[in-house]
Scaffold this motif. Sequence first.
Motif, PDB file in Angstrom:
ATOM      1  N   VAL A 226      43.559  45.938  42.204  1.00 55.56           N
ATOM      2  CA  VAL A 226      44.301  45.309  43.293  1.00 55.56           C
ATOM      3  C   VAL A 226      43.973  45.981  44.619  1.00 55.56           C
ATOM      4  N   GLY A 227      43.615  45.167  45.613  1.00 53.63           N
ATOM      5  CA  GLY A 227      43.286  45.717  46.923  1.00 53.63           C
ATOM      6  C   GLY A 227      42.041  46.564  46.895  1.00 53.63           C
TER       7      GLY A 227
ATOM      8  N   VAL B 148      47.083  51.475  48.232  1.00 52.25           N
ATOM      9  CA  VAL B 148      47.414  50.100  48.594  1.00 52.25           C
ATOM     10  C   VAL B 148      48.821  50.000  49.178  1.00 52.25           C
ATOM     11  N   SER B 149      49.819  50.536  48.479  1.00 45.76           N
ATOM     12  CA  SER B 149      51.198  50.428  48.938  1.00 45.76           C
ATOM     13  C   SER B 149      52.049  51.432  48.166  1.00 45.76           C
TER      14      SER B 149
ATOM     15  N   THR C  77      56.590  48.562  45.669  1.00 41.73           N
ATOM     16  CA  THR C  77      55.908  47.315  46.041  1.00 41.73           C
ATOM     17  C   THR C  77      54.728  47.061  45.133  1.00 41.73           C
ATOM     18  N   LEU C  78      53.968  48.104  44.872  1.00 45.66           N
ATOM     19  CA  LEU C  78      52.778  47.979  44.038  1.00 45.66           C
ATOM     20  C   LEU C  78      53.129  47.502  42.628  1.00 45.66           C
ATOM     21  N   GLY C  79      54.199  48.049  42.061  1.00 44.06           N
ATOM     22  CA  GLY C  79      54.610  47.634  40.729  1.00 44.06           C
ATOM     23  C   GLY C  79      54.932  46.158  40.672  1.00 44.06           C
TER      24      GLY C  79
ATOM     25  N   VAL D  91      48.287  48.494  30.858  1.00 38.41           N
ATOM     26  CA  VAL D  91      48.505  49.795  31.492  1.00 38.41           C
ATOM     27  C   VAL D  91      48.350  49.673  32.999  1.00 38.41           C
ATOM     28  N   MET D  92      49.285  50.256  33.727  1.00 41.90           N
ATOM     29  CA  MET D  92      49.182  50.391  35.175  1.00 41.90           C
ATOM     30  C   MET D  92      48.630  51.775  35.489  1.00 41.90           C
ATOM     31  N   LEU D  93      47.595  51.826  36.331  1.00 42.41           N
ATOM     32  CA  LEU D  93      47.031  53.091  36.803  1.00 42.41           C
ATOM     33  C   LEU D  93      47.016  53.055  38.328  1.00 42.41           C
ATOM     34  N   ALA D  94      47.999  53.697  38.932  1.00 42.37           N
ATOM     35  CA  ALA D  94      48.112  53.740  40.385  1.00 42.37           C
ATOM     36  C   ALA D  94      47.663  55.112  40.867  1.00 42.37           C
ATOM     37  N   LEU D  95      46.508  55.168  41.524  1.00 43.06           N
ATOM     38  CA  LEU D  95      45.972  56.438  42.004  1.00 43.06           C
ATOM     39  C   LEU D  95      46.767  56.886  43.218  1.00 43.06           C
TER      40      LEU D  95
END
Length: 229
Positions: A79-80, A146-147, A151-153, A165-169
């Motif tokens: 995303v983004g 990204v955010s 918000t990202l979730g 799986v969510m992987l938010a760096l």
Amino acid sequence: MAKDVGEAPRTPPPPPPAAEEVFEDLLPLAERFVELLADTGVSHGLIGPREVDRLWERHVLNCAVVAEFIPEDAEVVDVGSGAGLPGFALAIARPDVTMHLVEPMARRTDWLSLAAEDLGLPHVHVHRGRAEEVDLQGDVVTARAVSKLSTLGRWMAPLARDGAVMLALKGASAEDELARDRQATMRAGWRDLEVVHAGVGLLDPVTTVIRGVRAPDRRPATGRRARRR
């Protein structure tokens, strides 16, 4: 890839020792990606000129090591995507995955498409649109810078299959961000939220990631599946 007129080529730094361990025999492809970032990535405004000297450690390797959290043959939605970080870095490190790059800005998607062609990555697909506009679902959803997590979730949840799986760096404040946004992120459909680290023993600093699992969606199925372009 052609660069904007008047922009002088930029010389990227050589790969550090960790790059060979991460990319193995695909290191030349990663080097080409760094060349693109240092040249047209800068001239197109996707990477700041001051970032060229730290493209490997701060950007490409920082993203690529997250591959350790991605299952074999997974379908990944990024995303983004911006300059292809983490998307391209992961796609080079893990040629077994199918990578979908989601980016709303035409200037960026044009660059991503040209870069994917230049790099010869048939398993990378570029989609122009906001996260809520694209008809995709994957096994893993990624994002970098990204955010905020709450918000990202919310943006990532519709792009994730049940159990994905969510992987938010994230940066050094990931623990504080998770504490602040945990409840909102759970309401968006994520569970088992935790802060994990990638690249331990390879990078200093290591890559900090907020990881979660997509809870089963109790709403009627919509038939959304990852769609290739």
